[in-house]
Design a protein around this motif. Structure first.
Motif, PDB file in Angstrom:
ATOM      1  N   THR A 106      59.667  56.987  54.063  1.00 53.65           N
ATOM      2  CA  THR A 106      58.478  57.390  53.258  1.00 53.65           C
ATOM      3  C   THR A 106      57.409  58.109  54.115  1.00 53.65           C
ATOM      4  N   SER A 107      56.561  58.743  53.456  1.00 57.94           N
ATOM      5  CA  SER A 107      55.192  59.221  53.978  1.00 57.94           C
ATOM      6  C   SER A 107      54.728  58.009  54.824  1.00 57.94           C
ATOM      7  N   ALA A 108      54.456  56.717  54.304  1.00 55.13           N
ATOM      8  CA  ALA A 108      53.630  55.878  55.035  1.00 55.13           C
ATOM      9  C   ALA A 108      54.559  55.298  56.418  1.00 55.13           C
ATOM     10  N   GLU A 109      55.853  55.428  56.243  1.00 53.76           N
ATOM     11  CA  GLU A 109      56.848  55.086  57.438  1.00 53.76           C
ATOM     12  C   GLU A 109      56.790  56.121  58.422  1.00 53.76           C
ATOM     13  N   LEU A 110      56.573  57.381  57.785  1.00 53.03           N
ATOM     14  CA  LEU A 110      56.268  58.469  58.843  1.00 53.03           C
ATOM     15  C   LEU A 110      55.263  58.511  59.654  1.00 53.03           C
ATOM     16  N   GLN A 111      54.015  58.091  58.882  1.00 58.30           N
ATOM     17  CA  GLN A 111      52.679  57.940  59.537  1.00 58.30           C
ATOM     18  C   GLN A 111      52.741  56.660  60.596  1.00 58.30           C
ATOM     19  N   ALA A 112      53.551  55.614  60.358  1.00 63.23           N
ATOM     20  CA  ALA A 112      53.568  54.633  61.206  1.00 63.23           C
ATOM     21  C   ALA A 112      54.366  54.957  62.411  1.00 63.23           C
ATOM     22  N   LEU A 113      55.443  55.720  62.200  1.00 63.07           N
ATOM     23  CA  LEU A 113      56.226  56.288  63.442  1.00 63.07           C
ATOM     24  C   LEU A 113      55.163  56.912  64.233  1.00 63.07           C
ATOM     25  N   LEU A 114      54.672  57.983  63.786  1.00 64.07           N
ATOM     26  CA  LEU A 114      53.477  58.971  64.520  1.00 64.07           C
ATOM     27  C   LEU A 114      52.674  57.857  65.140  1.00 64.07           C
ATOM     28  N   ASP A 115      51.947  57.221  64.323  1.00 64.29           N
ATOM     29  CA  ASP A 115      51.009  56.181  64.987  1.00 64.29           C
ATOM     30  C   ASP A 115      51.698  55.657  66.340  1.00 64.29           C
ATOM     31  N   HIS A 161      44.005  61.724  73.831  1.00 65.38           N
ATOM     32  CA  HIS A 161      43.789  61.252  72.674  1.00 65.38           C
ATOM     33  C   HIS A 161      44.293  62.152  71.479  1.00 65.38           C
ATOM     34  N   TRP A 162      45.271  61.343  70.874  1.00 65.97           N
ATOM     35  CA  TRP A 162      46.050  62.002  69.636  1.00 65.97           C
ATOM     36  C   TRP A 162      46.238  61.510  68.573  1.00 65.97           C
ATOM     37  N   LYS A 163      45.818  61.911  67.549  1.00 66.59           N
ATOM     38  CA  LYS A 163      45.949  61.518  65.870  1.00 66.59           C
ATOM     39  C   LYS A 163      46.472  62.475  64.917  1.00 66.59           C
ATOM     40  N   PHE A 164      47.401  61.607  64.238  1.00 58.81           N
ATOM     41  CA  PHE A 164      47.934  62.339  63.122  1.00 58.81           C
ATOM     42  C   PHE A 164      47.385  61.806  61.730  1.00 58.81           C
ATOM     43  N   PHE A 165      47.099  62.782  61.088  1.00 57.60           N
ATOM     44  CA  PHE A 165      46.435  62.354  59.682  1.00 57.60           C
ATOM     45  C   PHE A 165      47.417  62.956  58.441  1.00 57.60           C
ATOM     46  N   ASP A 166      47.323  62.177  57.455  1.00 56.38           N
ATOM     47  CA  ASP A 166      47.945  62.872  56.163  1.00 56.38           C
ATOM     48  C   ASP A 166      49.366  63.225  56.366  1.00 56.38           C
ATOM     49  N   ALA A 167      49.944  62.163  56.698  1.00 56.39           N
ATOM     50  CA  ALA A 167      51.598  62.414  56.970  1.00 56.39           C
ATOM     51  C   ALA A 167      52.163  62.749  55.589  1.00 56.39           C
ATOM     52  N   VAL A 168      52.973  63.498  55.368  1.00 57.19           N
ATOM     53  CA  VAL A 168      53.887  63.744  54.127  1.00 57.19           C
ATOM     54  C   VAL A 168      55.116  63.596  54.439  1.00 57.19           C
ATOM     55  N   ASP A 224      59.453  63.774  52.440  1.00 56.25           N
ATOM     56  CA  ASP A 224      60.445  63.864  51.384  1.00 56.25           C
ATOM     57  C   ASP A 224      61.611  63.058  51.910  1.00 56.25           C
ATOM     58  N   GLY A 225      61.528  62.370  53.089  1.00 56.22           N
ATOM     59  CA  GLY A 225      62.711  61.546  53.480  1.00 56.22           C
ATOM     60  C   GLY A 225      63.551  62.146  54.499  1.00 56.22           C
ATOM     61  N   ASP A 226      63.326  63.555  54.630  1.00 61.96           N
ATOM     62  CA  ASP A 226      64.420  64.342  55.722  1.00 61.96           C
ATOM     63  C   ASP A 226      63.470  65.218  56.364  1.00 61.96           C
ATOM     64  N   HIS A 227      62.411  65.510  55.933  1.00 58.98           N
ATOM     65  CA  HIS A 227      61.385  66.223  56.587  1.00 58.98           C
ATOM     66  C   HIS A 227      60.211  65.925  56.354  1.00 58.98           C
ATOM     67  N   GLY A 228      59.163  66.100  57.244  1.00 60.85           N
ATOM     68  CA  GLY A 228      57.688  65.550  57.134  1.00 60.85           C
ATOM     69  C   GLY A 228      57.103  66.620  57.625  1.00 60.85           C
ATOM     70  N   TYR A 229      55.699  66.605  57.409  1.00 62.89           N
ATOM     71  CA  TYR A 229      54.731  67.091  58.098  1.00 62.89           C
ATOM     72  C   TYR A 229      53.429  66.300  58.080  1.00 62.89           C
ATOM     73  N   ALA A 230      52.563  66.618  59.092  1.00 64.79           N
ATOM     74  CA  ALA A 230      51.125  66.102  59.462  1.00 64.79           C
ATOM     75  C   ALA A 230      50.262  67.055  60.139  1.00 64.79           C
ATOM     76  N   TRP A 231      48.952  66.783  59.723  1.00 67.02           N
ATOM     77  CA  TRP A 231      47.815  67.579  60.699  1.00 67.02           C
ATOM     78  C   TRP A 231      47.481  66.630  61.679  1.00 67.02           C
TER      79      TRP A 231
END
Length: 160
Positions: free
Chosen positions: A3-12, A66-73, A75-82
């Motif tokens: 999910t988007s939330a799981e991708l955000q956690a992975l990126l964090d 310092h590196w921070k991702f925001f707004d991860a989205v 679809d399950g197989d592909h993701g994007y983040a700023w």
């Protein structure tokens, strides 16, 4: 599928590892056969290659990272983040100069990890912050343009 939330956690977790210089933790966000397409250091494959990129290239050239991702989205197989990142250069000719980078990243995901990572960053802004000479910037921009034009998906897009 994540999910988007799981991708955000992975990126964090990935960025926390990068900031602390933990290359093993950084590489753990990637599959064993992953490819990290870095706009400065080129392509790095597998855990060893990704660790090497962080240890032998980036951490050699920068401090106070310092590196921070925001707004991860995702679809399950592909993701994007700023993202926003900042660091201080340790490259001798630019030592002590701060850099702030704004970027977009895309991810191909597999098994809850990153299988392929691409970043799109305006490296010209970073070079201007460092004080890179215009002629050198032009040489780098031409190299990056060649990389872009050589990518298989770009060649398909251009009908080549």
């Amino acid at each position: 599928m994540i999910t988007s939330a799981e991708l955000q956690a992975l990126l964090d977790a990935m960025t926390a590892a990068a900031e602390s210089g933990d290359s093993a933790g950084f590489a753990a966000a990637f599959t064993g056969d992953a490819v990290y397409h870095d706009y400065i250091y080129g392509d790095h494959a597998g855990h060893a290659g990704i660790r090497s990129m962080l240890d032998e290239h980036f951490l050699r050239d920068a401090t106070d990272y310092h590196w921070k991702f925001f707004d991860a989205v995702c679809d399950g197989d592909h993701g994007y983040a700023w993202s926003l990142s900042r660091f201080v250069s340790t490259v001798p000719e630019f030592a002590g100069r701060p850099v702030l980078i704004d970027g977009m990243s895309r991810f191909r995901l597999r098994g809850g990890l990153i299988a392929e990572y691409w970043e799109s960053v305006n490296g010209g802004i970073a070079m201007a912050q460092l004080g890179v000479a215009p002629a050198r910037m032009e040489k780098v921009f031409r190299k990056w343009g060649g990389w872009l034009e050589a990518r298989p998906e770009v060649r398909r897009y251009l009908g080549l």
